[in-house]
Write an enzyme that holds these catalytic residues in place. Sequence first.
Site, short mmCIF file in Angstrom:
data_model
loop_
_atom_site.label_atom_id
_atom_site.label_comp_id
_atom_site.label_asym_id
_atom_site.label_seq_id
_atom_site.Cartn_x
_atom_site.Cartn_y
_atom_site.Cartn_z
N SER A 109 48.14 53.51 37.24
CA SER A 109 48.33 53.90 35.83
C SER A 109 48.41 55.41 35.72
O SER A 109 47.68 56.13 36.41
CB SER A 109 47.15 53.41 34.96
OG SER A 109 47.02 52.03 35.06
N GLU A 112 34.14 51.80 35.30
CA GLU A 112 35.36 51.32 34.65
C GLU A 112 35.07 50.08 33.82
O GLU A 112 35.49 49.96 32.68
CB GLU A 112 36.44 51.00 35.68
CG GLU A 112 37.71 50.44 35.02
CD GLU A 112 38.83 50.14 36.01
OE1 GLU A 112 39.95 50.59 35.77
OE2 GLU A 112 38.58 49.45 37.01
N GLN A 171 44.15 56.56 39.51
CA GLN A 171 43.30 55.82 40.44
C GLN A 171 44.19 55.12 41.47
O GLN A 171 44.91 54.18 41.13
CB GLN A 171 42.48 54.79 39.67
CG GLN A 171 41.64 53.88 40.54
CD GLN A 171 41.22 52.63 39.76
OE1 GLN A 171 42.03 52.01 39.08
NE2 GLN A 171 39.96 52.27 39.87
N GLY A 172 44.15 55.60 42.69
CA GLY A 172 45.00 55.00 43.73
C GLY A 172 44.22 54.01 44.59
O GLY A 172 43.77 54.36 45.69
N TYR A 173 44.02 52.85 44.09
CA TYR A 173 43.30 51.82 44.84
C TYR A 173 44.27 50.72 45.32
O TYR A 173 44.45 50.50 46.50
CB TYR A 173 42.20 51.15 44.00
CG TYR A 173 40.98 51.99 43.70
CD1 TYR A 173 40.89 53.33 44.10
CD2 TYR A 173 39.91 51.44 43.01
CE1 TYR A 173 39.76 54.08 43.80
CE2 TYR A 173 38.77 52.19 42.72
CZ TYR A 173 38.71 53.50 43.11
OH TYR A 173 37.59 54.24 42.82
C1 LIG Z 1 47.60 47.26 33.33
C2 LIG Z 1 47.14 47.44 34.71
C3 LIG Z 1 46.73 48.68 35.12
C4 LIG Z 1 46.30 48.89 36.43
N1 LIG Z 1 45.95 50.14 36.80
C5 LIG Z 1 45.58 50.35 38.09
C6 LIG Z 1 45.29 51.66 38.54
O1 LIG Z 1 45.36 52.62 37.78
N2 LIG Z 1 44.95 51.84 39.81
C7 LIG Z 1 44.87 50.81 40.70
O2 LIG Z 1 44.52 51.03 41.83
N3 LIG Z 1 45.14 49.55 40.31
C8 LIG Z 1 45.51 49.30 39.03
N4 LIG Z 1 45.82 48.02 38.62
C9 LIG Z 1 45.82 46.96 39.62
C10 LIG Z 1 44.78 45.89 39.40
O3 LIG Z 1 43.52 46.33 39.79
C11 LIG Z 1 45.24 44.66 40.17
O4 LIG Z 1 46.42 44.21 39.59
C12 LIG Z 1 44.22 43.56 40.13
O5 LIG Z 1 43.06 43.91 40.85
C13 LIG Z 1 44.80 42.25 40.72
O6 LIG Z 1 45.43 42.44 41.93
P1 LIG Z 1 46.92 41.88 42.17
O7 LIG Z 1 47.75 42.39 41.09
O8 LIG Z 1 47.30 42.17 43.56
O9 LIG Z 1 46.80 40.32 41.97
P2 LIG Z 1 46.32 39.26 43.05
O10 LIG Z 1 45.08 39.74 43.70
O11 LIG Z 1 47.46 38.90 43.91
O12 LIG Z 1 45.96 38.06 42.11
C14 LIG Z 1 46.92 37.09 41.65
C15 LIG Z 1 46.17 35.91 41.04
O13 LIG Z 1 45.29 35.34 42.03
C16 LIG Z 1 43.97 35.31 41.58
N5 LIG Z 1 43.05 35.53 42.69
C17 LIG Z 1 43.13 36.43 43.69
N6 LIG Z 1 42.06 36.37 44.48
C18 LIG Z 1 41.26 35.43 43.97
C19 LIG Z 1 39.99 34.89 44.32
N7 LIG Z 1 39.27 35.35 45.37
N8 LIG Z 1 39.47 33.93 43.53
C20 LIG Z 1 40.15 33.47 42.46
N9 LIG Z 1 41.34 33.92 42.09
C21 LIG Z 1 41.88 34.89 42.83
C22 LIG Z 1 43.89 36.43 40.56
O14 LIG Z 1 42.84 36.22 39.64
C23 LIG Z 1 45.24 36.35 39.91
O15 LIG Z 1 45.23 35.35 38.92
C24 LIG Z 1 46.27 47.80 37.34
C25 LIG Z 1 46.68 46.55 36.91
C26 LIG Z 1 47.11 46.36 35.61
C27 LIG Z 1 47.57 45.01 35.21
#
Ligand SMILES: Cc1cc2nc3c(=O)[nH]c(=O)nc-3n(C[C@H](O)[C@H](O)[C@H](O)COP(=O)(O)OP(=O)(O)OC[C@H]3O[C@@H](n4cnc5c(N)ncnc54)[C@H](O)[C@@H]3O)c2cc1C
Lengths: 409, 361
Positions: free
Chosen positions: A171, A254, A136-138
């Site tokens: 992932s 999901e 999943q490339g999001y």
């Molecule tokens: C194990 C794992 C597998 C994953 N697999 C995939 C995958 O296959 N494909 C893919 O595309 N992505 C994947 N992801 C990515 C995942 O979707 C993102 O990590 C997640 O959406 C959070 O984005 P970020 O890491 O940029 O954190 P950020 O968005 O930078 O968040 C950092 C902190 O800020 C908080 N925060 C951010 N915005 C808000 C808000 N509006 N209100 C309150 N708090 C906020 C968050 O809750 C978090 O605590 C994976 C992540 C993990 C950990």
Amino acid sequence: MDLHYSKEYLDFEKEVKAFCKKYDGVTFTDASKNPLASLSSKKKKIQVTRSEWQKILIEQGYFARAVPKEYGGYGGEPDILKSRIIATEFSKAKTPAPMGGQGIDMLVPTLLEMGTQEQKEKYIKPTLHGEMIWCQGYSEPNAGSDLAALQTKGELIDGEWVINGQKIWTSTAQYSQMMFCLVRTEPEAQKHAGISYLLIPMDSEGIEVRPLVDMTMKAGFNEVFFTDVKIPETNIVGKRGEGWAVANATLGHERGSLAPPDAIMNRLNMLIDLMKQEKLDGKPLIEHSIYRDRLMKIQGKIMASQSHALRLLSAKLNPGQDVKVGKMIQKLVGTELRHELEGLAIDVMGEIGVLYEDSPHLRDKGSWQFIYMYFLGLIIGGGTSQIQKNIISERGLGLPKEPKVQGAQ
Amino acid sequence: MYFGLSEDQIFFQDNIKRFLEENSSVDILRKIAADDRTFAKDIHDGIVNLGINGLLVPEEFGGLGLDILFAAAISESLGYGAGATPFVGSYVMAPIAIIDGGSDKQKQNYLTNVASNEVKFGVGFSALTGARDDSEIQIKGNKISGRSLFVLDYEYATHFMISDINGCIGVIDAQANGIDLVELKTIDRTRNVCELILKNVDFEILEQTKNSKNTAEKVIDAGRIMLAADSLGAAQNMINKAVDYAKERKQFGRAIGSFQAVKHMCAEMVAELEPCYALIWHAAHAQKHMPNEARLMACQAKSHLSDVTKEVAKKSTEVHGGMGFTDLLGLHYWFKRIGLNRQLLGTPERVREEAALLQLN
Ligand SMILES: Cc1cc2nc3c(=O)[nH]c(=O)nc-3n(C[C@H](O)[C@H](O)[C@H](O)COP(=O)(O)OP(=O)(O)OC[C@H]3O[C@@H](n4cnc5c(N)ncnc54)[C@H](O)[C@@H]3O)c2cc1C
């Protein structure tokens, strides 16, 4: 309240039980090293490949039940109760569940709903059979929770999409044949309206996958770089600029699949056994009242979530039942609860609980630590717990949205 | 397969909620808390008119013959409206004890009168669920002596039902000689409890409970589910009030509900409370249909709800700021209701210990 199964379902339950017995102790010749996958059984009897197992399950109608035959499914009517019976019996008998993953759980339902005929024919069957793995490339470095801020660019040039940019946290990208990907194709459009949903072969020229080691010390996810990657114009699901809606449909799938209710019951039972066996100062942990109280506490929470899952199931069967908020809480509650359960097992074992990898004195192949950490990943991935709380409070309870920062889109 | 409340159950709930909405405003609750008991009597009479007294009494004795799930649904709506009426003791625990443990004659005698509202029971089971202050009950032949603390629903009681530590249950007439009734004041004035000091009082033992704890266990399980359901309703009301307030109250030029700290408190409350509906229904259903799991589910429902609702009571008060702390708003009536439920018929730790022992043996 009526928790009885009719004769049809009681018979079906018997049939599934018999199946589980027949395949008791089945193992995979191509099992992954993931401790989650290898826990299922100790006895070695029937040996199959993962893909053969998928086919056996489909043939029985135990998997891909409602997917039409022409796309490699069983071609039956969707039957929620039967799915539930299968999940429960498999879980009880420790029969290996069908493969999941982002292709099966997210892409297949999306294609069934919104894919073209050609896409359905080409992708669904190999995906269901475990022969085509998807990633999943999001997410991107600057688009995580704020996913719609993504900037990976797609331009239509001479009948081909030309893709440039970077994805992260992808992932299983290193093992995948395909990626479903969100790409900005309409740079002039407003944030959410400029995104398209593309299907990208991972062996395309210009793709570079760099594995990222996560806290479990495995490379669970990757960075994926795109340099002038070219794919056919037809590899789009939905129309140009409609990718956000298509992606939201899959995110729904999901969230449903991240924390299956039967798995946690098995782990709770394992924890109870563990507490009967493990000793502290010569006395089984189950006899230490402080640990026992913590066990009972989490059992109460798990029982509530099990009953809640039945309520949600019932709402699918009886359309009048209102469970709007009840569904929204599932990702938050399910992932947090599982993390807590695994963490309790670690506390119960104390110093033994922090042993890892192949250490002497290690228990249960280190699965408690592994899953404890793994579920922290799931708490963050797929929409963090904080984002879930935003969703519950805004869409569920109708609380006002956060005011936008001036100038932000 | 249908997992949830029936139309009848929801209809009955709505009737109770509506009655309390119309007749038990915060002003009335305040008067009740100030010991103006006539208001409490009106509410009690109104609720009885809706038919709760005969709820569990079998039809052959003039009751409605409904089950524990039905009673749990009603308990939830009483908690929701902070209904100032006896319920758990008089109309759930006492009839179950007689149905399960009484002789034919005792059933005929008492159940008919419960259904016609001529007999009302106060119920004292604390010898079994946690004796405080060295209270003790001794039964000798047909006489009972000792002290029973935290007797439920004593206010209009014509009879008391008491259990000793072995689950031997019997009935005394409230007018009998040798009873000293001491009113206790808890934080929650919508339901009153008392202490009974008994000296050689005539005691009619329920036939089947002489040598068996089974009936007492069933009675306590049902009572616990009722208290848990009451807290569920009370907590839901507190959440609703908090969410409404968060939408209206403005600070820093915006609704406080747009602040994430507030928003997330609300989401957390809902995420914790929502699965509790299913747990209560399931546990109540189990009392009739899943005997092997009935006891464990009752224990877990009581202790889990005690913890979840305590947290909801705290957070929903916080969402209201200073207003939440006032008597003016009266949110505390629900806070206190939850507080009392948590300790009655076994504290969470004690109930969890029972749950553990059930599974160890
Ligand atoms: C194990 C794992 C597998 C994953 N697999 C995939 C995958 O296959 N494909 C893919 O595309 N992505 C994947 N992801 C990515 C995942 O979707 C993102 O990590 C997640 O959406 C959070 O984005 P970020 O890491 O940029 O954190 P950020 O968005 O930078 O968040 C950092 C902190 O800020 C908080 N925060 C951010 N915005 C808000 C808000 N509006 N209100 C309150 N708090 C906020 C968050 O809750 C978090 O605590 C994976 C992540 C993990 C950990």
